[in-house]
Design an enzyme around this catalytic site. Sequence first.
Site: not given
Length: 289
Positions: A146, A159
């Site tokens: 990401s 995360y």
Amino acid sequence: MSARDTFGGGVAVITGAGSGIGAGLARHACRLGMSVMLADVDETAVISVRDELNASGATAEHAVCDVRDPDAMVALAERTYAGLGPVRLLVNNAGVEQFGYLWDTPVDNWRRVVDVNVNGVFHGIRAFLPKMIEATTPAWVWNLSSIGGVAVVPLQAPYIMSKHAILALTECLRLEVQLAGHEHIRVQAVLPGAVASNIFESAGGVDGVAGGDVNAAEAQRAAMLDIKADAMDPLAAAEVVFDQAAEDRFYLLTQPDYVGSAMAERAETLATQRAPMLRTKRRFDPAAQ
């Protein structure tokens, strides 16, 4: 070669294929002429994508599969090879989010993030890569990191940690595949920027009864949902990723300028050994798959 020349006619396996960029990758894979195995824990969502693709004339199968379960991933590999044939593209995409201060994060929520985002990728590699190596035909492994894999963001530490981990895992895996002499395997890291999905709505939060700062966690969720409003369409993101993969790039960026700038800032931070700094308005916000 073009993405169609590279991937067309092959088999793709995509985890987290029921929504977001996973569904976008599946749709574009079918546009390129691939057969797809769609894996997701959400049976309703993954069947909907399967039916949509089959109605368009594509070949799509689905499996309700929890990437946290290594045996389930082995079974998925066996089923795919038996039913669709050798896998040309493995996409380890399934991922979940978590909001709140790290010290407020429930243990079960922490484990969920690690089990899905990190262990799920590991289980996918262990289940599929030996078969892809044995086949000796060209094959690709994409692991979803990401923009959060090159950024630091408060109130999303589990995360962000997981996406940094997957980027490092993928970089190491590429070297290991080269070291072992498996030249027909290409390992690539996918770094999405803001791509529309439901990951923020389904993200974990904190327990106010246990003393957690619910307001801080939910404010961060709201901030991410604001970003989602202007996020990239998953199908458009998938087309960019496939095109870059066909060019044999390692870092596959859905928004090259946006994500590339975050990578450059991260590199500068490390090179100058600058401590992380809070910003009243962050320049880079992770928007996940």
